[in-house]
Design an enzyme around this catalytic site. Structure first.
Site, short mmCIF file in Angstrom:
data_model
loop_
_atom_site.label_atom_id
_atom_site.label_comp_id
_atom_site.label_asym_id
_atom_site.label_seq_id
_atom_site.Cartn_x
_atom_site.Cartn_y
_atom_site.Cartn_z
N THR A 146 -11.72 0.33 -8.14
CA THR A 146 -10.58 -0.57 -8.30
C THR A 146 -10.70 -1.32 -9.63
OG1 THR A 146 -10.56 -0.80 -5.90
CG2 THR A 146 -9.15 -2.30 -7.15
N GLN B 244 0.82 -1.21 0.00
CA GLN B 244 0.00 0.00 0.00
C GLN B 244 0.86 1.26 0.00
OE1 GLN B 244 -3.65 -0.89 0.64
NE2 GLN B 244 -3.83 0.97 -0.56
N LYS C 96 -2.59 -0.88 6.67
CA LYS C 96 -3.58 -1.92 6.38
C LYS C 96 -4.02 -2.54 7.68
CE LYS C 96 -5.35 -3.76 2.59
NZ LYS C 96 -5.42 -3.23 1.22
N LYS D 289 1.96 1.75 -3.61
CA LYS D 289 0.78 1.99 -4.43
C LYS D 289 0.26 3.41 -4.22
CE LYS D 289 -2.43 -1.09 -3.77
NZ LYS D 289 -3.66 -1.85 -3.40
N GLY E 258 -12.26 -0.43 2.83
CA GLY E 258 -12.56 -1.85 2.66
C GLY E 258 -11.43 -2.62 1.99
N ASP E 259 -11.56 -3.92 2.01
CA ASP E 259 -10.72 -4.86 1.27
C ASP E 259 -11.57 -6.14 1.23
OD1 ASP E 259 -7.68 -5.02 0.26
OD2 ASP E 259 -8.12 -6.95 1.16
N SER F 55 -10.44 6.69 -2.99
CA SER F 55 -10.58 6.97 -1.55
C SER F 55 -9.98 8.33 -1.22
CB SER F 55 -9.85 5.89 -0.73
OG SER F 55 -10.64 4.73 -0.60
N1 GLU Z 1 -8.08 -2.20 -0.09
C1 GLU Z 1 -7.88 -1.37 -1.24
C2 GLU Z 1 -6.46 -1.53 -1.72
O1 GLU Z 1 -5.93 -2.62 -1.66
C3 GLU Z 1 -8.32 0.07 -1.03
C4 GLU Z 1 -7.75 0.79 0.14
C5 GLU Z 1 -8.37 2.16 0.40
O2 GLU Z 1 -9.26 2.59 -0.34
O3 GLU Z 1 -7.92 2.80 1.34
O4 GLU Z 1 -5.82 -0.63 -2.22
#
Ligand code: GLU
Length: 448
Positions: A213, A114, A129, A117, A168-169, A380
């Site tokens: 996503t 993350q 996370k 990313k 979410g995830d 987000s």
């Molecule tokens: N879980 C998502 C990811 O893997 C989104 C995370 C978010 O929106 O903060 O990037």
């Protein structure tokens, strides 16, 4: 791929020693370090300030008990996690995963990914996370609500719009975000919209967040194909998974002229040569929370294969949108042999390192998750932006911002790959570009 630079090698060894048994975290670290050799050679200042070692060590890790009572009156105990990995670029930002496989190593791998990313999006968000080993499957709404309330009763003290912003995830969607937000609001007595993203669009959520996503992954594929003078038009596509990412990848692939012929869940996959019926898929997965086998029951054109590998289905474009390490070396070989030329990861780290090597050797256009699935977290960040200004954008505006952001991520990856002499290598491009943005911020802020 090997970590050939000896300095990087010893950093990797240290990470393995300090985080025993956390295989997914080791894998995520290794994939990034494998790209950093030329960066360290060109910029010794990062190694001198031990920026890489610092990036590999989370700023804060929280583990907590989540007790709750199920519908039969039995007391259940789960474990909750939040790993606040890096805040050089902004508040920690990243989702929560509720799945029985969740343990510290999974949360750390996801948090580490993350960081890079989020940096690649160009937006002001750090990386984190969280999640729990709670399994929402088969649980009633009331049980999910009580679990979410208990989870937030501990988590609330660690998060905030300027501190840490979960979303979410896997296993955490609109329903769970609603229960989590309700409990946060009740405990703190604050309507702090920016503390969570993925909220309902009627109460502070952003248009297109739910779709982002999957849409973003399709936009990224479009950008890669454009470089080759091609498009998704007429392409045969296989999408693994049937959750939030998969559903909206299917929707956008269809809108861009491709045909998705197979989707899956953890029990098996369906093949539908006429193109996946999106309305039926949404009804089954978003409304009924049913298994994908139901799809074939209700659609005569489709066939269901229990177990097996969805990657046996021939395609031009493969979009792994289920979970980590779902696409291994042998699946990658099968895909290449059957003519697949484009792979983009909608999930986090779905391709094993040996699988990635097969694609790279075969000259497949390969987009790693930290680039191809960054549209979710980027939207987000747009939600945070709307919350901060008490604004609410139209669907069209949010989607055009998402498309721009994905084009920007593609351009950043391509430029970094060119700059380091590896044109077309999106793995190197994503890792290097994300790393440089975080590392520069860390250098500027001193040893913190
Ligand atoms: N879980 C998502 C990811 O893997 C989104 C995370 C978010 O929106 O903060 O990037």
């Amino acid at each position: 791929m090997t970590v050939d630079d000896s300095r990087l090698h010893s950093i990797y060894d240290l990470v393995v020693r300090r985080n025993p048994g956390e295989d997914e975290f080791h894998q995520a670290v290794r994939e990034v370090l494998d790209s950093l050799g030329p960066v360290v050679a060109r910029h010794p200042e990062y190694a001198d300030a031990r920026v890489i070692e610092r990036i590999c060590e989370p700023e804060r890790q929280i583990i907590f008990r989540v007790p709750w009572v199920d519908d039969s009156g039995r007391v259940e105990i789960n474990r909750g996690f939040r790993v606040e990995f890096n805040s050089a670029l902004g508040p920690y930002k990243g989702g929560l995963r509720f799945h029985p496989s969740v343990y510290l190593g999974i949360v750390k791998f996801l948090g580490f990914e993350q960081v890079f990313k989020n940096a690649l999006t160009g937006m002001p968000i750090g990386g984190g996370k969280g999640g729990s080993d709670f399994d929402p499957k088969g649980r009633s709404d009331a049980e999910v609500m009580r679990f979410c309330q208990s989870f937030m009763t501990e988590l609330y003290r660690h998060i905030g719009e300027y501190t840490d912003v979960p979303a979410g995830d896997i296993g955490v969607g609109g329903r769970e975000i609603g229960y989590l937000f309700g409990q946060y609001k009740r405990i703190t007595n604050r309507y702090e919209s920016g503390v969570l993203t993925g909220k309902g669009t009627g109460w502070g959520g952003s248009a297109v967040r739910k779709e982002a996503t999957g849409y973003g992954t399709a936009f990224f594929v479009q950008e890669m194909l454009r470089e080759r003078g091609e498009s998704l038009d007429g392409k045969r596509v296989v999408v693994s998974g049937s959750g939030n990412v998969a559903i909206y990848a299917v929707e956008k692939v269809h809108a861009l002229g491709g045909t998705v012929v197979a989707v899956s869940d953890s029990a098996g996959y369906v093949v539908d040569e006429t193109g996946v019926d999106l309305e039926l898929l949404k009804q089954l997965k978003e409304v009924e929370r049913a298994r994908i086998s139901e799809y074939a029951e209700r659609r005569p054109a489709a066939s269901y294969v229990a177990g097996g590998s969805i990657w046996d289905v021939p395609c031009d474009v493969a979009l792994p949108c289920a979970t980590e390490n779902e696409l291994d070396e042998s699946a990658a070989r099968t895909l290449v042999e059957q003519g697949c030329t484009v792979v983009a990861e909608g999930a986090n780290m779905p391709t094993t390192p040996a699988g990635v090597a097969v694609f790279v050797d075969a000259g497949v256009l390969f987009a790693p998750g930290k680039a191809a699935n960054a549209g979710g977290v980027a939207t987000s960040a747009l939600e945070m932006q709307q919350n901060a200004s008490r604004d609410s954008w139209t669907h069209e505006h949010a989607e055009s911002r998402l498309a721009e952001i994905m084009a920007g991520i593609h351009a950043r990856c391509a430029e970094a790959a060119d700059d380091y002499g590896r044109p077309g290598d999106y793995v190197l491009g994503a890792n290097v570009s994300g790393f440089l943005r975080v590392a520069d911020a860390m250098l500027a802020m001193g040893v913190v």
